[in-house]
Design a protein around this motif. Structure first.
Motif, short mmCIF file in Angstrom:
data_model
loop_
_atom_site.label_atom_id
_atom_site.label_comp_id
_atom_site.label_asym_id
_atom_site.label_seq_id
_atom_site.Cartn_x
_atom_site.Cartn_y
_atom_site.Cartn_z
N LEU A 1 0.82 -1.21 0.00
CA LEU A 1 0.00 0.00 0.00
C LEU A 1 0.86 1.26 0.00
CD1 LEU A 1 -3.00 1.18 0.49
CD2 LEU A 1 -2.18 1.49 2.82
N LEU A 2 1.84 1.31 0.88
CA LEU A 2 2.68 2.51 0.98
C LEU A 2 3.42 2.76 -0.33
CD1 LEU A 2 4.14 2.12 4.60
CD2 LEU A 2 2.15 3.42 3.85
N GLY A 3 3.80 1.68 -1.01
CA GLY A 3 4.45 1.85 -2.31
C GLY A 3 3.49 2.34 -3.38
N LEU A 4 2.28 1.78 -3.40
CA LEU A 4 1.28 2.18 -4.40
C LEU A 4 0.93 3.66 -4.29
CD1 LEU A 4 -1.38 -0.71 -4.54
CD2 LEU A 4 0.05 0.09 -6.42
N LEU B 1 3.47 11.81 -0.58
CA LEU B 1 2.19 12.43 -0.19
C LEU B 1 2.33 13.21 1.11
CD1 LEU B 1 -0.59 9.77 -0.94
CD2 LEU B 1 -0.21 11.95 -2.09
N ARG B 2 3.10 12.69 2.05
CA ARG B 2 3.31 13.40 3.31
C ARG B 2 4.07 14.71 3.06
NH1 ARG B 2 -0.33 12.31 7.10
NH2 ARG B 2 -0.39 10.11 7.69
N PHE C 1 -13.82 -19.71 10.39
CA PHE C 1 -13.96 -18.76 9.29
C PHE C 1 -12.67 -18.77 8.48
CE2 PHE C 1 -15.92 -17.16 13.19
CZ PHE C 1 -17.24 -17.07 12.83
N THR C 2 -12.78 -18.38 7.23
CA THR C 2 -11.59 -18.13 6.43
C THR C 2 -11.35 -16.62 6.44
OG1 THR C 2 -12.12 -20.01 5.01
CG2 THR C 2 -10.52 -18.42 4.17
N PHE C 3 -10.41 -16.19 7.27
CA PHE C 3 -10.16 -14.76 7.40
C PHE C 3 -9.30 -14.26 6.25
CE2 PHE C 3 -11.42 -15.44 11.81
CZ PHE C 3 -12.10 -14.27 12.09
N THR C 4 -9.68 -13.10 5.75
CA THR C 4 -8.82 -12.37 4.83
C THR C 4 -8.33 -11.12 5.54
OG1 THR C 4 -10.51 -10.96 3.86
CG2 THR C 4 -10.30 -13.16 2.95
N ASN C 5 -7.42 -10.41 4.91
CA ASN C 5 -6.95 -9.16 5.50
C ASN C 5 -6.58 -8.18 4.40
OD1 ASN C 5 -4.29 -10.91 5.27
ND2 ASN C 5 -3.63 -8.78 5.35
N GLY C 6 -6.37 -6.95 4.79
CA GLY C 6 -5.96 -5.92 3.85
C GLY C 6 -5.77 -4.61 4.56
N ILE C 7 -5.53 -3.58 3.79
CA ILE C 7 -5.39 -2.24 4.35
C ILE C 7 -5.80 -1.23 3.29
CG2 ILE C 7 -2.93 -2.10 3.69
CD1 ILE C 7 -2.54 -0.45 6.34
N GLN C 8 -6.44 -0.17 3.74
CA GLN C 8 -6.90 0.87 2.84
C GLN C 8 -6.30 2.22 3.24
OE1 GLN C 8 -11.09 0.95 1.80
NE2 GLN C 8 -11.34 -1.22 2.33
N ALA C 9 -6.29 3.12 2.28
CA ALA C 9 -5.83 4.48 2.53
C ALA C 9 -6.72 5.44 1.77
CB ALA C 9 -4.38 4.66 2.11
N HIS D 1 -8.25 6.98 -3.37
CA HIS D 1 -8.42 5.91 -2.38
C HIS D 1 -7.66 4.69 -2.86
CE1 HIS D 1 -10.91 4.50 1.10
NE2 HIS D 1 -10.56 3.32 0.61
N TRP D 2 -7.05 3.98 -1.92
CA TRP D 2 -6.28 2.78 -2.24
C TRP D 2 -6.75 1.62 -1.37
CZ3 TRP D 2 -4.37 7.62 -1.45
CH2 TRP D 2 -3.60 8.22 -2.47
N CYS D 3 -6.71 0.44 -1.92
CA CYS D 3 -7.01 -0.76 -1.15
C CYS D 3 -6.10 -1.89 -1.61
CB CYS D 3 -8.48 -1.18 -1.33
SG CYS D 3 -8.92 -2.70 -0.44
N VAL D 4 -5.39 -2.47 -0.66
CA VAL D 4 -4.60 -3.68 -0.91
C VAL D 4 -5.24 -4.80 -0.10
CG1 VAL D 4 -2.38 -4.83 -0.68
CG2 VAL D 4 -2.48 -2.43 -1.39
N GLU D 5 -5.59 -5.87 -0.78
CA GLU D 5 -6.37 -6.95 -0.16
C GLU D 5 -5.71 -8.29 -0.45
OE1 GLU D 5 -9.91 -9.19 1.24
OE2 GLU D 5 -8.86 -7.35 1.74
#
Length: 804
Positions: free
Chosen positions: A441-444, A450-451, A646-654, A671-675
């Motif tokens: 995500l930080l790379g995308l 941006l900071r 459950f089958t857990f997934t994960n990700g992070i959004q910005a 908006h970004w989403c890595v899943e």
């Protein structure tokens, strides 16, 4: 005919004790029609299609003193006018409880309210007429006398119990739960930093493109009920119709074709839909109900009305020690059947703090009855609340510690090599990739750039904010989700694959299609597993008479469960095809393969036999095959997860936003989403599922809320007043993927349908608060309207919080 088969009329103008059945056919003629067979009779029965509309309570809470149907029954085209007592003779009530949610309680609910209405919009009478327009006109002629009762609108007032909505239950608490894994107070006592915040989440609803719809057709001659139904779970509804309408399950057929959006809205039992089916039995004719947009706002389930206090303890080095949560959620006057209204709050308890490796966790949940419309499962059940309050308090802790929010998360996320892992809330995770997702995500988004740009723009009076939100997502649930609590909701799904004589491949799946692309990925999986081209595959879903038994579509389970069933069925069918090919060609099965619609030599790739020719021999000339050899060209397989609940997934959004401090207006810039959803079967479908989910999450963050008056009137029950996200306001949404395959299935796919919705509200909230940082202002109550942003700025200037 039995007594039950008698028409419920005495003559052509009869009013029963409970309602009116008017303009009935002569009984002898009715018997003749009911006993008929053939296409003419079928056409005649559908020519007699009736439409039902519902007379709904204008009060949030009132006793029904009387209902006068005299004018309605005389209106043109009216077939029947009935109240709750009449329908209760044909349909038994239900109670929305699950035994594994200890202490969950709810009163019985009927298709039509009998003694009192408990929310504005609850149906109390039904008008059946030849056309929808005639039924609506007649409905307006019903005269009702009401005895208004106190309406409990505030969740904390409901919790206090000054007025109890259902006295027989003793209080207004539907369900409560507490989790404490120990030493939480000690963790907070030794912490260098403690942050605390209260969050509010606005009640909202699904606003499906297509409204709820049902056409029930009872055939008295065969004692069968066929229901054309916009539902996500046909087999579940088959079981429920059979149980509550007193029919053998085999006599009930539910047909559910493509649905114009559902998002969980259409996976529940609705009283008006049960009433429609009961009316078909009562009147011995097809009856149709289609919810219009206005009554959809009043009767479609709502969701996500929560008020939450959360605390976080951390060391000065930035290690999270503990979370402490207190959640109150209002669900309306009933727990919705059969999945219950306790699941959403239960999910918040289970998922809060999920991505992080803290060891101490305490949570308290109270689910309370109020006199608003009922709430239940809606896309990403509980996840948007859990993610937003977790990520909001994590950002606040990072701010207080003076740490970059991305680095604070990196320090505290569960390590990618720590799995299998059991979180502080007791959830068992098979494999997650928080760190890989964060890095990607930080790379995308080019985070550091941006900071730097943000700092430059602030000097120019332009206030941009960057918000992050890490998430976990429950997908592909096992029987531990519902079956263990006694709900007859299948955790497995099935797939039947059949090779036709022409070489075509037919796939029948118990998973339904509601716009998520299920049929497309099943075609891909089947084509690959068997060895045919995609144009040779036809997928059939949504018919309890033809598809294998299964759970349907909910909880992001289509690919993970239904897809695995298709894969295993395809592999078995391919093996059978090769058995037949070996017999025809007098060859060793191990030397053959199926590719591009043909039997080929595995070593050289040489074509040996078209599948169409194999099908011709197997179906029409089996006499040419060896004795005692039986060709099997139809295979069924089922699949359900077992090893993990459950089958857990994960990700992070910005999210990147810009806030105008003069107007309070928030502009979404990107908006970004890595899943990580395991095996990505169809990249385009996955990305669009994520983008659609993000848009729904943005709706919750910025636009959507059901506003009620103090006396229980829904004030914005139309598209003119209820705001939904529109394309003009949406930013570019960039998707990225990490793939860690689940080992619970050969396909390795996890769910993805709810990921975007789960993380977007938290990311947007953190971005807005980051933009407001220079002013010392924070927003914590969704949706973040310009008015609420301005209130937060004003409160920061005065040094006090102004709730809104």
């Amino acid at each position: 005919m039995t007594a039950r088969d008698e028409l419920p009329v005495k003559d052509s103008k009869t009013r029963t004790e409970s309602g009116y059945i008017g303009k009935a056919e002569p009984r002898a003629n009715a018997k003749r029609l009911l006993q008929g067979r053939g296409s003419f009779i079928d056409d005649l029965r559908f020519a007699r299609l009736a439409n039902v509309v519902f007379f709904r309570s204008p009060h949030a809470h009132a006793r029904i003193k009387s209902l006068d149907f005299s004018k309605a029954r005389a209106a043109p085209g009216v077939i029947a006018v009935v109240d709750g007592r009449a329908v209760a003779e044909y349909c038994t009530p239900w109670i929305g409880v699950l035994s594994h949610l200890k202490g969950l309680k709810s009163p019985p609910q009927y298709p039509l309210a009998i003694e009192r209405a408990c929310w504005q919009g609850e149906a109390v009478a039904a008008v059946v007429a030849e056309t929808r327009a005639q039924a609506e006109d007649a409905c307006d002629l019903i005269v009702a006398e009401w005895d208004p009762l106190p309406a409990v609108m505030d969740m904390h007032e409901a919790l206090a119990g000054k007025y109890v909505i259902h006295p027989e239950l003793g209080d207004n608490i539907c369900f409560s739960r507490e989790v404490d894994n120990g030493k939480v107070d000690e963790a907070f006592a030794k912490a260098d930093v403690v942050v605390e915040e209260s969050y509010g989440f606005g009640r909202h609803t699904g606003v499906c493109l297509e409204g709820r719809a049902i056409l029930a057709d009872y055939n008295a001659g065969e004692h069968t009920l066929t229901v054309h139904h916009a539902t996500q779970a046909p087999h579940m509804m088959q079981d429920i119709f059979a149980k509550h309408l007193n029919l053998p399950e085999a006599n009930v057929r539910v047909i559910c074709r493509d649905i114009g959006g559902a998002y969980g809205i259409k996976v529940h039992v609705y009283p008006d839909e049960m009433c429609t089916a009961a009316l078909s039995i009562m009147l011995r004719r097809p009856v149709k109900f289609v919810a219009d947009r206005l009554e959809s706002f009043l009767s479609d389930i709502h969701a996500r009305e929560h008020k939450v206090k959360v605390r976080l303890a951390a060391t000065k080095e930035g290690e999270i020690l503990a979370f402490d949560l207190d959640d109150v959620t209002a669900i309306g006057p009933y727990s919705v059947y059969p999945r219950t209204s306790g699941i959403e709050g239960n999910q918040v308890v289970n998922l809060t703090g999920g991505p992080y490796k803290h060891q101490h966790y305490r949570a308290k949940l109270n689910v309370v009855f109020t006199n608003k419309n009922v709430t239940c499962q809606y896309r990403a059940v509980g996840h948007p609340i859990a993610v937003a309050l977790t990520e909001g308090i994590v950002d606040l802790a990072a701010q207080k510690l003076g740490m970059d929010p991305a680095e604070f998360r990196r320090k505290n996320m569960i390590a990618d090599d720590a799995y299998p892992y059991t979180g502080a809330a007791g959830m068992k995770f098979e494999v997650l990739t928080h760190h890989q997702c964060l890095d990607k995500l930080l790379g995308l988004m080019e985070y550091k750039a941006l900071r730097a740009e943000q700092a430059v723009l602030r000097k120019k009076g332009i206030y941009r904010g960057i918000g992050l939100a890490a998430m976990i997502e429950v997908t592909s649930p096992s029987p531990a989700f519902y079956g263990v609590g006694g709900a007859r909701i299948s955790a497995q799904d099935g797939a039947t694959l059949r090779l036709e004589p022409t070489g075509m491949l037919t796939v029948l799946s118990s998973v339904t299609e509601q716009g998520q692309g299920t049929e497309g990925i099943f075609a891909q999986i089947a084509a690959t597993a068997v060895g045919v081209t995609l144009d040779k595959v036809r997928v059939i879903t949504g018919d309890t008479s033809t598809t294998p038994y299964g759970g349907g579509t909910w909880a992001s389970r289509g690919a993970g469960i239904g897809g695995e069933a298709v894969l295993q069925s395809g592999k078995a069918l391919k093996s059978n095809i090769l058995d037949i090919a070996a017999a025809i060609l007098n060859a060793d099965k191990a030397t053959l393969d199926v590719y591009n619609n043909e039997i080929i030599d595995r070593a050289s790739g040489e074509s040996k036999l078209p599948l169409a020719e194999l099908g011709r021999v197997a179906y029409f000339r089996p006499d040419t095959l060896p004795m005692k050899f039986q060709a099997e060209l139809m295979v069924t397989r089922h699949f359900t997860p077992r090893e993990y609940g459950f089958t857990f997934t994960n990700g992070i959004q910005a999210s990147l936003v810009e806030v105008d401090p003069e107007t309070g207006f928030v502009t979404l810039l990107k908006h970004w989403c890595v899943e990580d959803c395991g095996t990505v079967i169809n990249p385009l479908l996955v990305d669009e599922q994520i983008r659609g989910g993000v848009v729904q999450g943005i709706g919750a963050a910025l636009f959507e809320e059901c506003h009620y008056s103090d006396d229980g009137q829904l004030l914005n029950a139309s598209m003119a007043d209820y705001l939904v996200p529109m394309s003009a306001e949406m930013p570019d949404i960039v998707c990225g993927h990490v793939e860690s395959k689940t080992k619970t299935s050969e396909l390795g796919a996890k769910g993805v349908g709810e990921a975007g919705t789960a993380g977007a509200p938290g990311a947007v909230m953190n971005a807005i608060n980051d933009a407001l940082g220079p002013f010392g202002a924070r927003v914590t109550s969704m949706p973040f309207t310009p008015e609420r942003v301005l209130d937060a700025l004003a409160a920061a200037g005065k040094g006090q919080a102004v709730p809104r």
